[in-house]
Enzyme design. Structure first.
Site, mmCIF file in Angstrom:
data_model
loop_
_atom_site.group_PDB
_atom_site.id
_atom_site.type_symbol
_atom_site.label_atom_id
_atom_site.label_comp_id
_atom_site.label_asym_id
_atom_site.label_seq_id
_atom_site.Cartn_x
_atom_site.Cartn_y
_atom_site.Cartn_z
ATOM 1 N N LYS A 97 50.782 26.059 41.895
ATOM 2 C CA LYS A 97 51.316 25.127 42.897
ATOM 3 C C LYS A 97 51.080 23.672 42.498
ATOM 4 O O LYS A 97 51.950 22.834 42.648
ATOM 5 C CB LYS A 97 50.703 25.395 44.280
ATOM 6 C CG LYS A 97 50.976 26.777 44.836
ATOM 7 C CD LYS A 97 50.470 26.956 46.265
ATOM 8 C CE LYS A 97 48.994 26.698 46.444
ATOM 9 N NZ LYS A 97 48.126 27.644 45.704
ATOM 10 N N ARG A 105 47.110 26.675 56.386
ATOM 11 C CA ARG A 105 46.380 27.802 55.792
ATOM 12 C C ARG A 105 46.409 29.029 56.696
ATOM 13 O O ARG A 105 46.071 30.129 56.255
ATOM 14 C CB ARG A 105 44.917 27.421 55.556
ATOM 15 C CG ARG A 105 44.715 26.487 54.387
ATOM 16 C CD ARG A 105 43.228 26.217 54.175
ATOM 17 N NE ARG A 105 43.008 25.125 53.251
ATOM 18 C CZ ARG A 105 42.937 25.255 51.931
ATOM 19 N NH1 ARG A 105 43.070 26.439 51.384
ATOM 20 N NH2 ARG A 105 42.724 24.214 51.169
ATOM 21 N N ARG A 165 41.883 29.724 31.218
ATOM 22 C CA ARG A 165 41.784 28.287 31.480
ATOM 23 C C ARG A 165 40.326 27.820 31.326
ATOM 24 O O ARG A 165 40.053 26.780 30.736
ATOM 25 C CB ARG A 165 42.303 27.980 32.896
ATOM 26 C CG ARG A 165 42.412 26.492 33.198
ATOM 27 C CD ARG A 165 43.328 26.240 34.375
ATOM 28 N NE ARG A 165 42.709 26.520 35.666
ATOM 29 C CZ ARG A 165 43.350 26.475 36.827
ATOM 30 N NH1 ARG A 165 44.644 26.181 36.858
ATOM 31 N NH2 ARG A 165 42.738 26.715 37.960
ATOM 32 N N ARG A 206 35.598 23.680 35.935
ATOM 33 C CA ARG A 206 35.600 23.460 37.390
ATOM 34 C C ARG A 206 34.874 24.612 38.079
ATOM 35 O O ARG A 206 35.048 25.767 37.688
ATOM 36 C CB ARG A 206 37.054 23.426 37.905
ATOM 37 C CG ARG A 206 37.741 22.105 37.693
ATOM 38 C CD ARG A 206 39.232 22.161 38.025
ATOM 39 N NE ARG A 206 39.588 23.052 39.125
ATOM 40 C CZ ARG A 206 40.839 23.261 39.511
ATOM 41 N NH1 ARG A 206 41.840 22.657 38.898
ATOM 42 N NH2 ARG A 206 41.107 24.071 40.505
ATOM 43 N N ARG A 234 37.827 33.008 46.486
ATOM 44 C CA ARG A 234 38.958 32.203 46.979
ATOM 45 C C ARG A 234 40.188 33.083 47.207
ATOM 46 O O ARG A 234 40.940 32.910 48.166
ATOM 47 C CB ARG A 234 39.292 31.089 45.983
ATOM 48 C CG ARG A 234 38.218 30.013 45.900
ATOM 49 C CD ARG A 234 38.509 29.027 44.784
ATOM 50 N NE ARG A 234 39.681 28.222 45.064
ATOM 51 C CZ ARG A 234 40.502 27.733 44.117
ATOM 52 N NH1 ARG A 234 40.291 27.972 42.850
ATOM 53 N NH2 ARG A 234 41.534 26.990 44.462
#
Length: 199
Positions: free
Chosen positions: A13, A88, A127, A139, A150
């Site tokens: 996204k 959300r 990644r 991250r 998540r």
């Protein structure tokens, strides 16, 4: 052009938002960024949000919707906006729709990135490995453990939005597993009709 991007974390996204911003000249609105900006600016909604955040409470939906309402009045959002990361929940979607209806600014489309969750985990691991190989810190939300958490939260809270928006006729599914440039091409074809309407 007023659109929402839906899809689990890692679906692309953010990458596609940046390309839509560049191609169509409309801002991407992140509720996190908007909340921080409202707090920093000391707006009435920002002051209320700050006191809640300082006490460790969650910012209620009506305050977040109020911040979105203020933000879309700004000149750069005159021709539309992209909402990514909000709503959300179905309750937030309902509150957002009511606010947009009051302003006479209905949504044009809700684009859902359809992805394979197992492949997404592979994508995140890759990644993270590439980031480490460049000697950069990974991250926190790019570790497989955090990512799974998540993903579970997305499945529980946000996935029901798919059925909600399908029911309104706004949902536009797109293959998020296709190569990035192909996803962009499909997205631009899908959104092109709305550019003429909103401009």
């Amino acid at each position: 052009m007023r659109i929402i991007l839906l899809g689990p974390p890692g679906a692309g996204k953010g990458t596609q938002s940046a390309r839509i911003v560049e191609r169509f000249g409309i801002p991407q609105l992140s509720t996190g960024d908007m909340l921080r900006a409202a707090v920093a600016a000391g707006t009435p909604v920002g002051i209320e949000a700050k006191s809640l955040m300082d006490s460790g409470a969650l910012v209620p939906d009506e305050i977040v919707v109020g911040i979105v309402a203020d933000r879309i009045e700004e000149p750069d959002a005159r021709n539309g906006f992209i909402l990514d990361g909000f709503p959300r929940t179905v309750a937030q979607a309902t509150a957002l729709a009511a606010m947009l209806a009051r302003k006479g600014l209905p949504l044009d489309a809700v684009v859902e990135f359809k992805v394979d969750e197992a492949a997404l985990l592979g994508r995140i691991a890759k990644r993270a490995a590439e980031t480490l190989a460049r000697g950069e810190p990974v991250r926190k939300d790019d570790t497989p453990e955090v990512f799974k958490t998540r993903l579970d939260a997305y499945r529980t809270l946000t996935a029901p939005l798919s059925a909600h928006y399908a029911g309104t006729g706004l949902l536009r599914p797109i293959d998020g597993m296709a190569p990035i440039d192909e996803v962009t091409r499909h997205l631009e074809e899908l959104l092109a009709p709305y550019q003429a309407v909103s401009a």
